[in-house]
Structures are given as C-alpha cells and as structure tokens.
Enzyme design. Structure first.
Site, PDB file in Angstrom:
ATOM      1  NE  ARG A 101      -4.040   0.318   1.944  1.00  0.00           N
ATOM      2  CZ  ARG A 101      -5.195   0.563   1.312  1.00  0.00           C
ATOM      3  NH1 ARG A 101      -5.733  -0.318   0.501  1.00  0.00           N
ATOM      4  NH2 ARG A 101      -5.825   1.700   1.515  1.00  0.00           N
ATOM      5  CG  HIS A 120      -7.157  -3.726  -4.672  1.00  0.00           C
ATOM      6  ND1 HIS A 120      -8.118  -3.083  -3.904  1.00  0.00           N
ATOM      7  CD2 HIS A 120      -6.883  -4.901  -4.039  1.00  0.00           C
ATOM      8  CE1 HIS A 120      -8.418  -3.848  -2.863  1.00  0.00           C
ATOM      9  NE2 HIS A 120      -7.684  -4.950  -2.915  1.00  0.00           N
TER      10      HIS A 120
HETATM   11  P1  ADP Z   1      -8.229   1.914  -1.837  1.00  0.00           P
HETATM   12  O1  ADP Z   1      -8.293   1.272  -3.205  1.00  0.00           O
HETATM   13  O2  ADP Z   1      -7.066   2.874  -1.732  1.00  0.00           O
HETATM   14  O3  ADP Z   1      -8.279   0.925  -0.704  1.00  0.00           O
HETATM   15  P2  ADP Z   1     -11.034   2.493  -1.312  1.00  0.00           P
HETATM   16  O4  ADP Z   1     -11.133   1.107  -0.779  1.00  0.00           O
HETATM   17  O5  ADP Z   1     -11.533   3.615  -0.463  1.00  0.00           O
HETATM   18  O6  ADP Z   1      -9.518   2.854  -1.719  1.00  0.00           O
HETATM   19  O7  ADP Z   1     -11.820   2.584  -2.697  1.00  0.00           O
HETATM   20  C1  ADP Z   1     -11.836   1.519  -3.622  1.00  0.00           C
HETATM   21  C2  ADP Z   1     -11.670   2.086  -5.024  1.00  0.00           C
HETATM   22  O8  ADP Z   1     -12.799   2.921  -5.334  1.00  0.00           O
HETATM   23  C3  ADP Z   1     -10.457   3.034  -5.195  1.00  0.00           C
HETATM   24  O9  ADP Z   1      -9.248   2.338  -5.400  1.00  0.00           O
HETATM   25  C4  ADP Z   1     -10.893   3.867  -6.388  1.00  0.00           C
HETATM   26  O10 ADP Z   1     -10.733   3.138  -7.613  1.00  0.00           O
HETATM   27  C5  ADP Z   1     -12.393   4.043  -6.118  1.00  0.00           C
HETATM   28  N1  ADP Z   1     -12.650   5.280  -5.337  1.00  0.00           N
HETATM   29  C6  ADP Z   1     -12.421   5.464  -4.016  1.00  0.00           C
HETATM   30  N2  ADP Z   1     -12.770   6.702  -3.597  1.00  0.00           N
HETATM   31  C7  ADP Z   1     -13.250   7.328  -4.705  1.00  0.00           C
HETATM   32  C8  ADP Z   1     -13.764   8.652  -4.941  1.00  0.00           C
HETATM   33  N3  ADP Z   1     -13.866   9.567  -3.964  1.00  0.00           N
HETATM   34  N4  ADP Z   1     -14.147   8.960  -6.214  1.00  0.00           N
HETATM   35  C9  ADP Z   1     -14.074   8.042  -7.208  1.00  0.00           C
HETATM   36  N5  ADP Z   1     -13.585   6.784  -7.046  1.00  0.00           N
HETATM   37  C10 ADP Z   1     -13.175   6.426  -5.810  1.00  0.00           C
HETATM   38 MG    MG Z   2      -9.816  -0.377  -0.146  1.00  0.00          MG
END
Ligand code: ADP
Ligand code: MG
Length: 161
Positions: free
Chosen positions: A92, A125
C-alpha cells in the site's frame, strides 16, 4: 536473521487502464520485484458486472460505486499474490494514496502518482489488512492454500540456502 516484520501475503491488482498498456505492466512487474516482493501467483482476467459488485461490495451505495464497477469491467486486468515481510503495508505504501492527484502532490514517487489517472481510475489495488488479504486472495485464487503457504515458502527458501 530474524525478520523485523512477519512474512505476509497480499493481493495486488493492476487495474484495466494500466493493464491495457503491456510495456507499462512489464515496468510495474519489474518495480515490484525490485522492491523485494515475490510474485507467488499471477493471472490476467476479465470481470463481469457481478464479479465487480461482489468484490467491491463494501462500497455499494457510495456515489462512486457504479463508476468503480464500470471501470473494473472495462477491460482485462492483472491479479497477483505478493509475498514479503510486511507485504500488506509495504504494497500500500508503494502504490500510494487512493487519489492520484493527491498522490502526485504528497507522494510523487508512488505508483498511483506515476500511473494513476483519476480518483476512480487509479490503476492499483492493495489489500488493507490480514483478514481482507486472505479473503481477497481466495476470491481470485480459490486453489491457493492460504493456511499452508508460509510453511511451504519458508521450506522453499531453506532448500535454496
Ligand atoms: P483503496 O483502493 O485505496 O483501498 P477504497 O477502498 O476507499 O480505496 O476505494 C476503492 C476504489 O474505489 C479506489 O481504489 C478507487 O478506484 C475508487 N474510489 C475510491 N474513492 C473514490 C472517490 N472519492 N471517487 C471516485 N472513485 C473512488
Ligand atoms: Mg480499499
């Protein structure tokens, strides 16, 4: 020598936007290995809408959910199991903040800063905890032995030493 962090596995995705560019994928795979991750499994796949909705179920109801599922079904992508001491946090850290524009400001050397396009199309991811890593690995690699991998991996290392 004792490791400072326990050996871990995590699930990494190279999402469809980046997976469409073969030379960039090769560069990312090289970067992963240069950062001391071992790639234990790797597959390229295409998701249905139902697959995307199941994997991202925790985000159902959020304003970006439909956009996220549309993005993740827009083309083939890569799923990898990465192994390293402290793999979950390290991966991460290597991909950086969720939102690429923010990553470019605050963490310019991270993969999302270098390759990500928008808040949704952020190219990578990484699992966020031990339990989610095991669950996500089983989602993509149902035949992978999530309880026996560590013993097997340590034995393989010992055999080489
Ligand atoms: P991460 O992938 O960093 O763990 P999250 O689990 O919060 O982040 O979100 C899953 C996925 O959803 C993100 O990797 C991104 O592709 C999308 N995403 C997250 N937040 C947003 C946002 N505010 N606007 C648009 N897409 C988002
Ligand atoms: Mg996530």
């Amino acid at each position: 020598m004792a490791q400072r962090h326990p050996l871990q596995i995590t699930l990494a995705l190279i999402k469809p936007d980046l997976s469409a560019n073969g030379p960039k994928v090769l560069k990312v795979l090289k970067h992963i290995e240069e950062n001391q991750f071992r790639i234990l499994a790797h597959r390229r796949l295409l998701w249905s809408k139902l697959d995307a909705e199941a994997f991202y179920g925790e985000h159902r109801g959020k304003f970006f959910f439909e956009r996220l599922c549309g993005y993740m079904t827009s083309g083939h992508f890569h799923a990898l199991i990465l192994e390293k001491p402290g793999a979950i946090t390290d991966w991460r850290a290597l991909i950086g903040p969720t939102h690429p524009p923010r990553a470019r400001l605050n963490a310019p050397d991270t993969l999302r800063s270098l390759y990500g396009m928008t808040d949704t199309r952020n190219s990578f991811h990484g699992s966020d905890a031990i339990d989610t890593a095991l669950k996500e690995i089983s989602f993509f690699f149902p035949d992978f032995d999530t309880s026996g991998w560590k013993e097997e991996s340590i034995r393989a290392h010992d055999d080489k030493a």
